[in-house]
Design a protein around this motif. Structure first.
Motif, mmCIF file in Angstrom:
data_model
loop_
_atom_site.group_PDB
_atom_site.id
_atom_site.type_symbol
_atom_site.label_atom_id
_atom_site.label_comp_id
_atom_site.label_asym_id
_atom_site.label_seq_id
_atom_site.Cartn_x
_atom_site.Cartn_y
_atom_site.Cartn_z
ATOM 1 N N LEU A 43 -0.410 2.878 13.786
ATOM 2 C CA LEU A 43 0.781 2.939 13.032
ATOM 3 C C LEU A 43 0.361 2.396 11.613
ATOM 4 O O LEU A 43 -0.595 1.627 11.350
ATOM 5 C CB LEU A 43 1.737 1.855 13.678
ATOM 6 C CG LEU A 43 3.005 1.524 12.899
ATOM 7 C CD1 LEU A 43 4.287 1.417 14.163
ATOM 8 C CD2 LEU A 43 3.081 0.284 11.901
ATOM 9 N N GLN A 44 1.071 3.000 10.621
ATOM 10 C CA GLN A 44 0.917 2.762 9.178
ATOM 11 C C GLN A 44 2.392 2.486 8.510
ATOM 12 O O GLN A 44 3.616 2.982 8.936
ATOM 13 C CB GLN A 44 0.435 3.790 8.482
ATOM 14 C CG GLN A 44 -1.032 4.259 8.637
ATOM 15 C CD GLN A 44 -1.502 5.442 7.664
ATOM 16 O OE1 GLN A 44 -2.366 4.850 6.736
ATOM 17 N NE2 GLN A 44 -1.237 6.595 7.713
ATOM 18 N N ASN A 45 2.374 1.334 7.747
ATOM 19 C CA ASN A 45 3.189 0.969 6.977
ATOM 20 C C ASN A 45 2.988 0.890 5.481
ATOM 21 O O ASN A 45 1.788 1.197 5.360
ATOM 22 C CB ASN A 45 3.996 -0.464 7.160
ATOM 23 C CG ASN A 45 4.770 -0.614 8.345
ATOM 24 O OD1 ASN A 45 5.339 0.477 8.758
ATOM 25 N ND2 ASN A 45 4.638 -1.567 9.051
ATOM 26 N N GLY A 46 3.723 0.938 4.536
ATOM 27 C CA GLY A 46 3.338 1.192 3.101
ATOM 28 C C GLY A 46 4.403 1.056 2.043
ATOM 29 O O GLY A 46 5.500 1.326 2.390
ATOM 30 N N GLU A 47 3.975 1.174 0.674
ATOM 31 C CA GLU A 47 4.655 1.290 -0.393
ATOM 32 C C GLU A 47 3.845 2.086 -1.407
ATOM 33 O O GLU A 47 2.508 2.024 -1.266
ATOM 34 C CB GLU A 47 5.470 0.117 -0.673
ATOM 35 C CG GLU A 47 4.478 -1.028 -1.293
ATOM 36 C CD GLU A 47 4.374 -2.080 -0.274
ATOM 37 O OE1 GLU A 47 3.358 -2.894 -0.229
ATOM 38 O OE2 GLU A 47 4.663 -1.813 0.966
ATOM 39 N N ALA A 48 4.546 2.647 -2.696
ATOM 40 C CA ALA A 48 3.939 3.070 -3.710
ATOM 41 C C ALA A 48 4.312 2.540 -4.774
ATOM 42 O O ALA A 48 5.518 1.598 -5.079
ATOM 43 C CB ALA A 48 4.016 4.330 -3.788
ATOM 44 N N TYR A 49 3.659 2.653 -6.070
ATOM 45 C CA TYR A 49 4.096 2.228 -7.475
ATOM 46 C C TYR A 49 3.609 3.244 -8.613
ATOM 47 O O TYR A 49 2.506 3.589 -8.299
ATOM 48 C CB TYR A 49 3.603 0.817 -7.889
ATOM 49 C CG TYR A 49 4.178 0.346 -9.289
ATOM 50 C CD1 TYR A 49 5.211 -0.233 -9.575
ATOM 51 C CD2 TYR A 49 2.821 0.410 -10.065
ATOM 52 C CE1 TYR A 49 5.581 -0.392 -10.781
ATOM 53 C CE2 TYR A 49 3.413 0.026 -11.517
ATOM 54 C CZ TYR A 49 4.642 -0.736 -11.839
ATOM 55 O OH TYR A 49 4.783 -0.922 -13.045
ATOM 56 N N ALA A 50 4.519 3.526 -9.460
ATOM 57 C CA ALA A 50 3.939 4.474 -10.510
ATOM 58 C C ALA A 50 4.493 3.923 -11.864
ATOM 59 O O ALA A 50 5.849 3.679 -12.049
ATOM 60 C CB ALA A 50 4.593 5.910 -10.257
ATOM 61 N N PHE A 51 3.933 3.803 -12.877
ATOM 62 C CA PHE A 51 4.243 3.455 -14.160
ATOM 63 C C PHE A 51 3.628 4.454 -15.367
ATOM 64 O O PHE A 51 2.482 4.940 -14.995
ATOM 65 C CB PHE A 51 3.708 2.225 -14.496
ATOM 66 C CG PHE A 51 3.797 1.706 -15.910
ATOM 67 C CD1 PHE A 51 4.726 1.137 -16.475
ATOM 68 C CD2 PHE A 51 2.647 1.621 -16.743
ATOM 69 C CE1 PHE A 51 5.003 0.820 -17.987
ATOM 70 C CE2 PHE A 51 2.855 1.122 -18.088
ATOM 71 C CZ PHE A 51 3.913 0.898 -18.656
ATOM 72 N N SER A 52 4.303 4.685 -16.211
ATOM 73 C CA SER A 52 3.813 5.485 -17.517
ATOM 74 C C SER A 52 4.369 4.767 -18.672
ATOM 75 O O SER A 52 5.650 4.420 -18.628
ATOM 76 C CB SER A 52 4.157 7.011 -17.172
ATOM 77 O OG SER A 52 5.411 7.005 -17.018
#
Length: 232
Positions: A92-101
């Protein structure tokens, strides 16, 4: 918590043994072994761990969801004509992401974080139908932490690109537990095989991080599953 995981494993094993040798139950609801893939849209609840040390979320407040796959092997054990137990083992996988410009330059910074677990999903399900079955269920998802991976990508003010990967996070809790709900269809293909299509939702009940870390992190997600089962 680990004792609960062991109990769930023993419960699944004991029920599987009883089912395989009980012809009456097999006649009511045949035992099925299945393999399944789950495509999940994953996110997290994140709050300051005020019980230890109040800490602002900072840029982590701007994290977004992450799409990831999980894999599962399982066994459906009939308890009556309309009720069965669905237990298995899941990578099983959990997660999150982030993006900045940066709007004033070419600077960017992105990351995708994945938490990996060995889990033992266990659901009590209701079903009706014959060759075309509908099902719905609720259950628990105890899991043991297996690994962490964070992929990073960034560019500097001149547009030069870089990337890195982090695979160690000593802040993680070794055990998590979530509740899980699912609904879907089970379509007979021939005398031995059935196609499983479903929708599922899961939400973590305890902290992904240790008790003395800055944040309380609880993963959740929803998505679709597809699998193939074989009558035993």
């Amino acid at each position: 918590m680990k004792q609960l995981l062991i109990f769930c494993l023993l419960l699944c094993s004991g029920l599987a043994y009883a089912q395989l040798f009980n012809e009456n139950l097999k006649g009511i609801y045949p035992t099925q072994f299945y393999v399944e893939s789950q495509r999940m849209e994953l996110f997290r609840g994140l709050t300051s761990n005020d019980a230890f040390l109040p800490t602002p979320l900072g840029e982590r407040a701007n994290e977004s969801s992450l799409t990831a796959w999980s894999q599962q092997l399982g066994l459906c054990l009939g308890l009556s004509k309309f009720i069965y137990l669905d237990g298995g083992v899941s990578w099983l996988q959990n997660g999150e992401a982030y993006a900045f410009s940066d709007s004033n330059s070419d600077s960017t910074f992105n990351y995708q974080t994945r938490y990996r677990y060995l889990a033992l999903p266990l659901q009590l399900k209701l079903t009706f139908g014959d060759k075309f079955k509908f099902y719905g269920g609720l259950g628990l998802l105890p899991a043991l932490y297996q690994g962490y991976k964070q992929d990073l990508q960034w560019t500097n003010a001149l547009g030069a690109k870089y990337d890195d990967q982090i695979k160690i996070n000593n802040a993680m809790n070794s055990f998590t537990i979530s509740w899980i709900g699912s609904a879907g269809i089970d379509l007979q293909l021939d005398e031995n095989y059935r196609l499983r299509l479903g929708y599922l939702y899961r939400k973590q009940l305890n902290n992904s991080y240790g008790p003395y870390e800055d944040y309380v992190h609880k993963s959740y997600g929803w998505g679709f599953s597809i699998g193939l089962s074989k009558l035993l």
